[in-house]
Design a protein around this motif. Structure first.
Motif, PDB file in Angstrom:
ATOM      1  N   GLY A   1      44.050  38.625  50.893  1.00 26.43           N
ATOM      2  CA  GLY A   1      44.175  40.069  50.773  1.00 26.43           C
ATOM      3  C   GLY A   1      45.062  40.542  49.646  1.00 26.43           C
ATOM      4  N   THR A   2      45.919  39.665  49.089  1.00 27.71           N
ATOM      5  CA  THR A   2      46.805  40.085  48.009  1.00 27.71           C
ATOM      6  C   THR A   2      46.163  39.940  46.641  1.00 27.71           C
ATOM      7  OG1 THR A   2      47.753  37.859  47.822  1.00 27.71           O
ATOM      8  CG2 THR A   2      48.811  39.388  49.366  1.00 27.71           C
ATOM      9  N   ASP A   3      44.997  39.341  46.564  1.00 31.60           N
ATOM     10  CA  ASP A   3      44.346  39.085  45.280  1.00 31.60           C
ATOM     11  C   ASP A   3      43.348  40.196  45.000  1.00 31.60           C
ATOM     12  OD1 ASP A   3      43.405  38.043  42.985  1.00 31.60           O
ATOM     13  OD2 ASP A   3      42.531  36.228  43.850  1.00 31.60           O
ATOM     14  N   VAL A   4      43.786  41.204  44.223  1.00 31.40           N
ATOM     15  CA  VAL A   4      42.940  42.342  43.875  1.00 31.40           C
ATOM     16  C   VAL A   4      42.898  42.451  42.355  1.00 31.40           C
ATOM     17  CG1 VAL A   4      42.592  44.837  44.055  1.00 31.40           C
ATOM     18  CG2 VAL A   4      43.469  43.543  46.015  1.00 31.40           C
ATOM     19  N   LEU A   5      41.705  42.589  41.815  1.00 23.93           N
ATOM     20  CA  LEU A   5      41.503  42.671  40.376  1.00 23.93           C
ATOM     21  C   LEU A   5      40.864  43.998  40.036  1.00 23.93           C
ATOM     22  CD1 LEU A   5      41.244  41.290  37.507  1.00 23.93           C
ATOM     23  CD2 LEU A   5      38.990  40.512  38.262  1.00 23.93           C
ATOM     24  N   THR A   6      41.415  44.690  39.028  1.00 24.56           N
ATOM     25  CA  THR A   6      40.804  45.916  38.530  1.00 24.56           C
ATOM     26  C   THR A   6      40.573  45.780  37.034  1.00 24.56           C
ATOM     27  OG1 THR A   6      42.950  46.959  38.145  1.00 24.56           O
ATOM     28  CG2 THR A   6      41.914  47.336  40.284  1.00 24.56           C
ATOM     29  N   TYR A   7      39.526  46.409  36.557  1.00 22.39           N
ATOM     30  CA  TYR A   7      39.260  46.402  35.128  1.00 22.39           C
ATOM     31  C   TYR A   7      38.411  47.601  34.752  1.00 22.39           C
ATOM     32  CZ  TYR A   7      34.544  44.542  36.085  1.00 22.39           C
ATOM     33  OH  TYR A   7      33.265  44.364  36.525  1.00 22.39           O
ATOM     34  N   THR A   8      38.437  47.915  33.472  1.00 25.33           N
ATOM     35  CA  THR A   8      37.620  48.981  32.917  1.00 25.33           C
ATOM     36  C   THR A   8      36.520  48.364  32.077  1.00 25.33           C
ATOM     37  OG1 THR A   8      39.475  50.523  32.857  1.00 25.33           O
ATOM     38  CG2 THR A   8      37.604  51.022  31.442  1.00 25.33           C
ATOM     39  N   SER A   9      35.339  48.907  32.219  1.00 24.32           N
ATOM     40  CA  SER A   9      34.173  48.412  31.493  1.00 24.32           C
ATOM     41  C   SER A   9      33.616  49.516  30.601  1.00 24.32           C
ATOM     42  CB  SER A   9      33.095  47.937  32.474  1.00 24.32           C
ATOM     43  OG  SER A   9      31.861  47.761  31.816  1.00 24.32           O
ATOM     44  N   VAL A  10      33.366  49.170  29.342  1.00 20.82           N
ATOM     45  CA  VAL A  10      32.689  50.067  28.408  1.00 20.82           C
ATOM     46  C   VAL A  10      31.432  49.342  27.936  1.00 20.82           C
ATOM     47  CG1 VAL A  10      32.818  51.333  26.244  1.00 20.82           C
ATOM     48  CG2 VAL A  10      34.851  51.112  27.683  1.00 20.82           C
ATOM     49  N   ALA A  11      30.281  49.984  28.074  1.00 24.20           N
ATOM     50  CA  ALA A  11      29.016  49.317  27.764  1.00 24.20           C
ATOM     51  C   ALA A  11      28.119  50.240  26.951  1.00 24.20           C
ATOM     52  CB  ALA A  11      28.305  48.886  29.044  1.00 24.20           C
TER      53      ALA A  11
ATOM     54  N   PHE B   1      37.889  45.251  30.043  1.00 28.66           N
ATOM     55  CA  PHE B   1      39.323  45.282  29.758  1.00 28.66           C
ATOM     56  C   PHE B   1      40.072  45.057  31.072  1.00 28.66           C
ATOM     57  CE2 PHE B   1      37.132  47.963  26.714  1.00 28.66           C
ATOM     58  CZ  PHE B   1      37.646  47.526  25.491  1.00 28.66           C
ATOM     59  N   PHE B   2      40.715  43.885  31.191  1.00 29.03           N
ATOM     60  CA  PHE B   2      41.397  43.509  32.428  1.00 29.03           C
ATOM     61  C   PHE B   2      42.866  43.907  32.378  1.00 29.03           C
ATOM     62  CE2 PHE B   2      37.780  40.626  32.205  1.00 29.03           C
ATOM     63  CZ  PHE B   2      37.263  40.743  33.486  1.00 29.03           C
ATOM     64  N   TYR B   3      43.412  44.234  33.568  1.00 19.36           N
ATOM     65  CA  TYR B   3      44.808  44.627  33.685  1.00 19.36           C
ATOM     66  C   TYR B   3      45.666  43.544  34.322  1.00 19.36           C
ATOM     67  CZ  TYR B   3      42.439  49.103  33.063  1.00 19.36           C
ATOM     68  OH  TYR B   3      41.629  50.112  32.599  1.00 19.36           O
ATOM     69  N   SER B   4      45.083  42.397  34.631  1.00 22.26           N
ATOM     70  CA  SER B   4      45.818  41.327  35.309  1.00 22.26           C
ATOM     71  C   SER B   4      46.313  40.307  34.291  1.00 22.26           C
ATOM     72  CB  SER B   4      44.924  40.628  36.336  1.00 22.26           C
ATOM     73  OG  SER B   4      44.458  41.539  37.302  1.00 22.26           O
ATOM     74  N   ASP B   5      47.499  39.769  34.526  1.00 20.51           N
ATOM     75  CA  ASP B   5      48.038  38.732  33.659  1.00 20.51           C
ATOM     76  C   ASP B   5      47.167  37.485  33.742  1.00 20.51           C
ATOM     77  OD1 ASP B   5      50.097  40.410  33.010  1.00 20.51           O
ATOM     78  OD2 ASP B   5      51.474  39.585  34.534  1.00 20.51           O
TER      79      ASP B   5
END
Length: 540
Positions: free
Chosen positions: A53-63, A87-91
């Motif tokens: 539950g602590t592993d959440v990934l967010t990103y923005t996509s431009v296509a 474009f990912f926000y995670s290290d």
């Protein structure tokens, strides 16, 4: 009102089985029907690992992409192409580029005599059947690679008196980018992964339909070759055959053929270290020894035959089934096409062929007509594996089940159903494929020789136009994979997603989508991920 005759077919081994559809169409549509829709998309995506539950990934996509359909007197084309930047926000996660698309083009150079056709696909493939089977390819995804394949060539079809004369040639190129399999089951070693290849295919035939004679006949010959970079592998097939068609009634005929073919598959050895072990390069692929003599992995020549029935009770229904002896054992193949109306189409094929990864992908592309619908995963933007059309439909699951470099004998069955009525659009693809690999016992891949893998798959797409400004669609997909390696567990991957689309202003569309994806592999923690998306799309 005129009738437009769409001719496509399925290439089964060296036999092209035509599927014909006749569709009522206004004369002006026959002359020109061009739809070209470039677009851009901006999306925000969230992916959560439900097993952690602590592993959440967010990103923005431009296509950016283009959907095009062209139907004129001289040309037919269907193109669906999309480029995406994530474009990912995670290290630890770098930005990602993805190209996906499917295209088929046909141009009449000399009407009803000489044409030029081409096709291409950009998609993702599993690398190794023993590894992970992710259906949501976001972030650091193991065992998934980008695949590109294109082909082009001319077709000749004409008559000389009562003789039908046909010939075609095509050249193709296929490239697999990555060889990263990720973790494998304990005790399992990586296999060699396909890199790139150039393939050729040429066929010619001359024959006569029943009429002047109480039976029809044809004589044909062909040549196929694929040169792969990996271990300098070479696949070559030369054949000649004669066929007869004996009408039994106005709708039923007996068919049969006999021929001779020579198939040879060879490779070179890998460079060896001081201990005699094969050497791998920095990409993880075997390093070819160019001084090595050619090592035979498959050598089959001799007479083959097949016989069966051809049933055409109407212009909308065709069935052909054959049984015979080929490739050193029994062979079974055939096809069934049924189009009761303009809204429904059913296609089924049973195939048996010897091929390489690039050649089989080109064959599949060539079997797809120039009018189809290739829906995408609304969360990842990637192709869902099947293309559905009224004249022909096709799923690529059989060839994209893994990107192994060795040639193989492929057998299986594919079925596709397309149904469109009152705003509903439905496509169902199911199938089973079995590949038996060939490699030299004297080369770097003796463990691959005789290996048999299996793939069971199903894809379901359902969409509905709700009103003039909104629509929704859903996708369901599943794969059961058996690599054939001793001690390697089966891998089950399943997933589902749904999306709602709403036109905000002319040209601007909003999208909301959710999805659930899972795969299970014995010996590893199973994966279960949930995804959500909000996005905007503008069509120019």
């Amino acid at each position: 009102m005129t009738l437009r005759r769409l001719v496509t077919g399925l290439k089964i081994g060296t036999v092209f089985v035509p599927i014909v559809a006749v569709i009522a169409q206004p004369a002006h549509a026959r002359d020109r029907n061009v739809e070209i829709a470039p677009y851009i998309e901006v999306q925000q995506v969230l992916v959560a690992d439900l097993n952690n539950g602590t592993d959440v990934l967010t990103y923005t996509s431009v296509a950016a992409g283009i959907d095009a359909s062209i139907q004129t007197r001289q040309a037919e084309a269907q193109v669906n192409l999309r480029y995406e930047r994530r474009f990912f926000y995670s290290d630890g996660l770098g930005d990602d580029d993805i190209v996906s698309g499917l295209a088929r083009v046909g141009v009449q150079l000399v009407p009803n005599v000489l044409s030029l056709e081409a096709g291409g696909i950009a998609t993702r493939s599993r690398v190794d059947l023993r590894g992970a089977a992710p259906t949501n390819t976001v972030g650091q995804t193991d065992n998934v690679t980008q695949v590109y394949s294109v082909y082009a060539g001319p077709n000749l079809s004409t008559n000389i008196g009562a003789l039908d004369v046909n010939a075609n040639y095509r050249v193709g190129y296929t490239k697999v980018e990555s060889e990263e399999t990720g973790p494998l089951p304990p005790g399992q070693l990586p296999i060699d992964i396909f890199d790139d290849s150039i393939s050729h295919s040429a066929n010619a035939s001359v024959g006569m339909q029943p009429g002047e004679l109480p039976f029809g006949w044809s004589v044909s010959g062909g040549w196929e070759r694929e040169d792969a970079d990996q271990l300098d592998q070479r696949f070559e097939n030369k054949y000649a055959r004669a066929d007869v068609t004996v009408p039994v009634s106005s709708t039923l005929a007996l068919v049969g053929g006999v021929g001779y073919e020579d198939i040879e598959i060879s490779e070179r050895d890998a460079v060896r270290d001081a201990n005699g072990d094969p050497v791998f390069d920095t990409d993880g692929r075997l390093v070819t020894d160019p001084t090595s003599p050619r090592l035979l992995s498959y050598d089959q020549d001799g007479i083959f035959w097949d016989a069966g029935v051809l049933w055409r009770p109407s212009r909308r229904t065709t069935l052909e089934a054959r049984v015979g002896q080929r490739y050193g054992s029994e062979t079974y193949y055939g096809s069934f096409g049924y189009q009761p109306n303009e809204q429904t189409s059913l296609n089924l094929s049973v195939y048996d062929t010897v091929s390489g990864f690039g050649s089989l992908l080109n064959d599949n592309l060539a079997s797809l007509g120039t009018s189809f619908s290739s829906n995408r995963n609304p969360l990842s933007g990637e192709l869902n594996g099947c293309a559905f059309g009224q004249g022909s439909s096709l799923c690529f699951n059989d060839v994209l089940q893994s990107a192994a470099s060795s040639s193989f004998r492929a057998r299986g069955v594919n079925a596709q159903l397309a149904y469109n009525h009152q705003g509903w659009e439905t496509g169902l693809g199911i199938g089973y494929s079995r590949r038996n690999f060939f490699a030299s016992q004297l080369g770097a891949l003796p463990a691959v020789d005789g290996l048999t893998d299996e793939n069971y798959y199903a894809n379901l797409f359902v969409g509905k136009q709700i009103d003039a400004r909104s629509s929704f669609d859903t996708n369901f997909y599943a794969n059961l994979l058996d690599s054939g390696f001793a001690g390697a567990p089966n891998v089950l991957g399943i997933g589902a997603n749904a999306a709602y689309y709403r036109q905000i202003i002319p040209g601007l569309q909003g999208t909301a989508a959710v999805g659930l994806d899972s795969f299970k592999q014995d010996g590893f923690d199973s994966e279960l991920t949930a995804s959500a998306l909000l996005g905007l799309r503008y069509d120019f």
